[in-house]
Design a protein around this motif. Structure first.
Motif, short mmCIF file in Angstrom:
data_model
loop_
_atom_site.label_atom_id
_atom_site.label_comp_id
_atom_site.label_asym_id
_atom_site.label_seq_id
_atom_site.Cartn_x
_atom_site.Cartn_y
_atom_site.Cartn_z
N THR A 313 -26.19 20.17 0.33
CA THR A 313 -25.23 21.68 0.21
C THR A 313 -26.30 22.57 -0.16
O THR A 313 -27.13 22.67 -1.07
CB THR A 313 -24.42 21.36 -0.99
OG1 THR A 313 -23.62 20.23 -0.71
CG2 THR A 313 -23.47 22.42 -1.19
N PRO A 314 -26.26 23.81 0.59
CA PRO A 314 -27.44 24.93 0.37
C PRO A 314 -27.32 25.19 -1.07
O PRO A 314 -26.25 25.52 -1.52
CB PRO A 314 -27.13 25.86 1.32
CG PRO A 314 -25.91 25.54 2.11
CD PRO A 314 -25.18 24.04 1.53
N ASP A 315 -28.22 25.79 -1.79
CA ASP A 315 -28.43 26.40 -2.80
C ASP A 315 -28.03 25.38 -4.06
O ASP A 315 -27.75 25.75 -5.38
CB ASP A 315 -27.27 27.50 -3.12
CG ASP A 315 -27.77 28.62 -2.40
OD1 ASP A 315 -28.80 28.92 -1.68
OD2 ASP A 315 -26.73 29.20 -1.48
N VAL A 316 -28.19 24.03 -3.91
CA VAL A 316 -27.93 23.12 -5.03
C VAL A 316 -29.56 22.64 -5.51
O VAL A 316 -30.16 22.24 -4.46
CB VAL A 316 -27.12 21.88 -4.44
CG1 VAL A 316 -27.21 20.77 -5.72
CG2 VAL A 316 -25.61 22.39 -4.51
N THR A 317 -29.69 22.57 -6.43
CA THR A 317 -31.01 21.88 -7.07
C THR A 317 -30.75 20.51 -7.84
O THR A 317 -29.73 20.76 -8.68
CB THR A 317 -31.58 23.00 -7.90
OG1 THR A 317 -31.68 24.07 -7.26
CG2 THR A 317 -33.19 22.46 -8.43
N SER A 332 -27.94 21.87 -10.62
CA SER A 332 -27.31 23.17 -10.71
C SER A 332 -27.13 24.00 -9.20
O SER A 332 -27.55 23.30 -8.28
CB SER A 332 -28.55 24.01 -11.50
OG SER A 332 -29.43 24.33 -10.79
N ILE A 333 -26.19 24.90 -9.27
CA ILE A 333 -26.04 25.76 -8.25
C ILE A 333 -26.40 27.22 -8.38
O ILE A 333 -25.94 27.70 -9.29
CB ILE A 333 -24.38 25.57 -7.95
CG1 ILE A 333 -23.76 24.11 -7.94
CG2 ILE A 333 -23.95 26.27 -6.71
CD1 ILE A 333 -22.33 24.31 -8.20
N ASP A 334 -27.47 27.53 -7.43
CA ASP A 334 -27.72 28.93 -7.58
C ASP A 334 -26.73 30.09 -7.69
O ASP A 334 -25.83 30.05 -6.99
CB ASP A 334 -28.69 29.08 -6.20
CG ASP A 334 -29.92 28.56 -6.40
OD1 ASP A 334 -30.28 27.74 -7.19
OD2 ASP A 334 -30.74 28.76 -5.12
N GLY A 335 -26.94 30.71 -8.73
CA GLY A 335 -25.99 31.84 -8.71
C GLY A 335 -24.84 31.49 -9.72
O GLY A 335 -23.97 32.44 -9.55
N LYS A 395 -19.41 22.63 -2.84
CA LYS A 395 -19.57 23.29 -1.56
C LYS A 395 -18.71 24.62 -1.88
O LYS A 395 -19.36 25.77 -1.37
CB LYS A 395 -18.92 22.60 -0.22
CG LYS A 395 -19.85 21.39 0.02
CD LYS A 395 -19.60 21.14 1.08
CE LYS A 395 -20.70 19.86 1.60
NZ LYS A 395 -20.30 18.63 1.26
N ALA A 398 -20.92 26.85 -4.19
CA ALA A 398 -21.92 27.25 -3.30
C ALA A 398 -21.94 28.34 -2.42
O ALA A 398 -22.76 29.08 -2.05
CB ALA A 398 -22.76 26.09 -2.78
#
Ligand SMILES: Cc1ncc(COP(=O)(O)O)c(C=O)c1O
Length: 402
Positions: A313-317, A332-335, A395, A398
């Motif tokens: 999943t993009p933007d997941v750290t 965490s999920i960016d933003g 998802k 994100a």
């Protein structure tokens, strides 16, 4: 032996409410047999422990039964099982007792990977006694805490090393037997926080090399109570504060006041539940090991699915990347702040809280401050459908479609 999750789930009435529970590391759901044991104890005659009346005998049996059950779960000696209010309370009690023997020049070692329950009691009593505190760090790039990280702070002045068996924040499992060897080589005691680890693997405290091993049955289907396992010989050498009329006998010497008999029968029921997760023969200890091995394998497979989904999943750290870990992940999920994510999950009947979960040193060390991040921890009652529901929510968040 394959793991029959439907059969397991049918034992947990609370799952009928429909939530996907990723909050097991904070406390698992409770099987029917465990809460029925509480009702059964309290609905019959009960008095203080003794042998004379049926009421006394039932209290006595609750205590001896629970000591044996925990000994079977941990591979420990029932004469060294101490019950207390919680792992936190027990650790404060043991820190107070052990620190009678500390003074200036002595060193106490704690880690930044640990829950604060295995940090602050040692910090406080090191300060009070004049002993020096030493810290073990973990590698934030991979979440790992190596035996060499421990060895780098050991010396012949080390009195005690307090370390977690597994991080409740990022799941990291340090190599306890190797670390125990190094700790014992300098003549120090090894105090292991097994609260998170005990829920996820078969435990053998002797093989681990722990001098003290603490855990909390509410993390593995049981009631809210704390348990400490140690050898009776070690307990004999310690002298906690106690009331004048209370016994000097070990392990009762360490148990303050009247034990919660109704919770002790629930501890036994929880251990019996674990032993029965996978049908089989043998002693209770053998059945526990077989069940925990099967549960661990089952949870690992689910964990791979969750981690693969999070990584894709993009933007997941993802912060939980140790090579040896429990099925507990932090991300965490960016933003998207943690509270917003937690609320969105809750709206979709997915219980995955966001916090530092009292592993405050670990959260700060990871650069997450005191807020932490989202934790998804697995338990034997989780399913593939649970994982997919959580991933769908992640998802959405994100992609900004919340
Ligand atoms: C790893 C770990 N250690 C210690 C504790 C504290 O346990 P208790 O609630 O029994 O004091 C927790 C509770 O979350 C924990 O996860």
């Amino acid at each position: 032996m394959s793991f029959d999750v439907d059969r397991i789930r049918s034992c947990f009435p609370s799952l009928d409410a429909g939530a996907a529970h990723f909050d097991g590391p904070g406390g698992t759901q409770t099987p029917r047999s465990v809460y029925e044991a509480i009702t059964a104890l309290l609905s019959g005659p009960v008095a203080n422990q003794g042998t004379m009346t049926l009421a006394e005998q039932r209290a006595e049996a609750a205590v001896t039964g629970a000591r044996q059950a925990m000994a079977d779960l941990l591979g420990a000696d029932p004469r060294g099982i101490v019950f207390g209010r919680s792992m936190t309370a027990l650790t404060f009690d043991f820190a107070r007792t052990l620190s009678q023997d500390w003074g200036p020049g002595d060193e106490i070692v704690v880690s930044r990977l640990d829950h604060d329950a295995n940090v602050r009691p040692w910090v406080r009593y090191a300060e009070k006694s004049g002993a020096t505190l030493r810290w073990i760090d973990f590698d934030i790039s991979n979440g790992y805490l190596d035996v060499t990280d421990v060895e780098s702070v050991l010396s012949d002045r080390t009195k005690l090393v307090a370390l977690t068996g597994a991080s409740n924040l990022i799941g990291t499992r340090p190599d306890l037997p190797a670390i125990a060897k190094s700790v014992h080589a300098v003549g120090a005691l090894f105090y292991v926080d097994g609260v998170h680890l005990t829920a996820h693997t078969a435990i053998d405290v002797k093989a681990i090399g722990a001098d003290f091993y603490g855990c909390s049955p509410y993390k593995f289907f049981g009631p809210h109570i704390g348990v400490m396992a140690a050898s009776p010989e070690l307990l004999e050498s310690l002298h906690p504060d106690k009331l004048l009329p209370s016994t000097e006998v070990v392990p009762m010497r360490f148990e303050l006041g009247t034990l919660p008999y109704e919770l002790l029968v629930a501890v036994t029921a929880a251990v019996d539940f674990i032993a029965g997760m996978v049908p089989g023969d043998g002693t209770r200890r053998e059945r526990i090991i077989a069940s925990m091995n099967a549960a661990e394998e089952y949870e690992d497979a689910l964990s791979h699915r969750l981690r693969d989904g999070l990584k894709a999943t993009p933007d997941v750290t993802l912060y939980s990347n140790a090579r040896s870990k429990t099925p507990t992940d932090l991300f965490s999920i960016d933003g998207v702040d943690g509270e917003t994510a937690y609320a969105y999950f809750a709206k979709h009947n997915v219980n995955a809280p966001s916090s530092s979960f009292y592993a405050i040193e670990a959260s700060r060390h990871l650069g997450l401050g005191d807020d932490g991040a989202i934790r998804a921890g697995l338990a034997p009652y989780n399913t593939v459908e649970d994982i997919d529901r959580l991933l769908a929510c992640v998802k959405d968040l994100a992609a900004g479609t919340r």
